[in-house]
Design an enzyme around this catalytic site. Structure first.
Site, mmCIF file in Angstrom:
data_model
loop_
_atom_site.group_PDB
_atom_site.id
_atom_site.type_symbol
_atom_site.label_atom_id
_atom_site.label_comp_id
_atom_site.label_asym_id
_atom_site.label_seq_id
_atom_site.Cartn_x
_atom_site.Cartn_y
_atom_site.Cartn_z
ATOM 1 C CG ASP A 69 -1.838 -1.171 1.273
ATOM 2 O OD1 ASP A 69 -1.682 -2.067 0.432
ATOM 3 O OD2 ASP A 69 -2.726 -1.190 2.141
ATOM 4 C CG ASP A 85 2.336 7.811 -8.502
ATOM 5 O OD1 ASP A 85 1.733 8.011 -9.556
ATOM 6 O OD2 ASP A 85 2.967 6.785 -8.249
ATOM 7 C CG ASP A 86 1.224 3.081 -5.050
ATOM 8 O OD1 ASP A 86 0.536 2.515 -5.904
ATOM 9 O OD2 ASP A 86 1.882 2.486 -4.199
ATOM 10 C CG HIS A 108 -4.653 -4.600 -4.596
ATOM 11 N ND1 HIS A 108 -4.185 -5.354 -3.543
ATOM 12 C CD2 HIS A 108 -4.311 -5.285 -5.713
ATOM 13 C CE1 HIS A 108 -3.583 -6.443 -4.000
ATOM 14 N NE2 HIS A 108 -3.652 -6.425 -5.306
ATOM 15 N NE ARG A 142 -9.999 -3.190 -2.536
ATOM 16 C CZ ARG A 142 -9.323 -4.327 -2.541
ATOM 17 N NH1 ARG A 142 -9.938 -5.465 -2.825
ATOM 18 N NH2 ARG A 142 -8.030 -4.353 -2.271
ATOM 19 C CE LYS A 144 -9.690 -4.383 1.329
ATOM 20 N NZ LYS A 144 -8.331 -4.943 1.135
#
Length: 256
Positions: A69, A85-86, A108, A142, A144
């Protein structure tokens, strides 16, 4: 108490006069022209923090690397992430997270969770993601959760997010493309605790390569669409589930 940077170690309990003798401008912790690549897990992690601002950083990991992450936050309040970024993962205990102008991929996506693992209780509230770009990723945005966990996720907003070539885009506003092997919108909610008060507006999800448009998936999800969506979202249930209405009625009865 001491704090450590890549340039060495310095004491963090200096008086203002002592700090003035050590440096021109007293700073508790500073990163300047930092480049972060191939972290074994999180690139940056903030736990039990408040009033954090992250601006203009760049991180990079291989596309197939597991759980690297970009920024992970938990038990933190009042955090702003800008021009990065990322991607970002948001754990339990976070309140008031503002994520703006972030570019991700391959990754992800931007995730809240996982929450409630091993029957734990978790809360997240007041998260806004705005003006983001996510490309060539497994997921877009998302939430989770684990079966058996408890708590709540509330006041979550996704605005003006562009996603290109996603497997699971999930809800947001803007224009995106996705892999036709999976539903473009997926609301898989718990049998015992439904998702409620979902609102979608100006959602346009187009297949990346073919003309076939997959149907969204909803399970025990309640909400409404403010505008027409592509693909059409007809699986959301209207109003509130009877279980929620019964709880509200019971609260009113007990309070009277």
């Amino acid at each position: 108490m001491e704090k450590e940077t890549s340039g060495g170690t310095f004491p963090a309990n200096l008086t203002r006069g002592q700090m003035a003798r050590h440096c021109e401008s007293p700073v508790a912790l500073s990163f300047f022209m930092s480049s972060n690549q191939n972290s074994p897990q999180f690139h940056f992690r903030f736990d039990n923090c408040s009033n954090v601002t992250i601006d203009t950083i760049c991180m990079s990991s291989p596309a197939l690397s597991p759980n690297t992450d970009g920024i992970h936050v938990e038990n933190t309040e009042l955090i702003g992430i800008y021009n990065g970024d990322d991607c970002v993962s948001i754990g339990a205990g976070n309140v008031s997270i503002n994520i703006v102008n972030v570019t991700c991929g391959p990754s992800h996506g931007i995730s809240i969770g996982s929450l409630g693992k091993q029957n734990t209780r978790a809360y997240v509230a007041n998260v806004t993601v705005r003006n983001a770009v996510i490309r060539h990723s497994d997921n877009g945005v998302r939430i989770k959760t684990w079966q058996g966990g408890s708590g709540s996720v509330s006041s979550i907003s996704f605005h003006n997010i562009r996603m290109d070539t996603m497997m699971y885009p999930t809800p947001a506003s803007g224009e995106r493309t996705y892999d036709v092997r999976s539903p473009p919108i997926y609301f898989g909610c718990s049998d015992s605790v439904p998702c409620t008060n979902i609102t979608l507006s100006e959602v346009e999800l187009l297949p990346a390569q073919v003309d076939f448009i997959s149907d969204p998936f909803c399970w025990n999800a309640y909400g409404a669409t403010e505008t027409l969506t592509i693909p059409p979202l007809s699986c959301l249930s209207e109003g509130l589930p009877q279980s929620i209405m019964d709880i509200d009625s019971d609260k009113c009865y007990r309070g009277s």
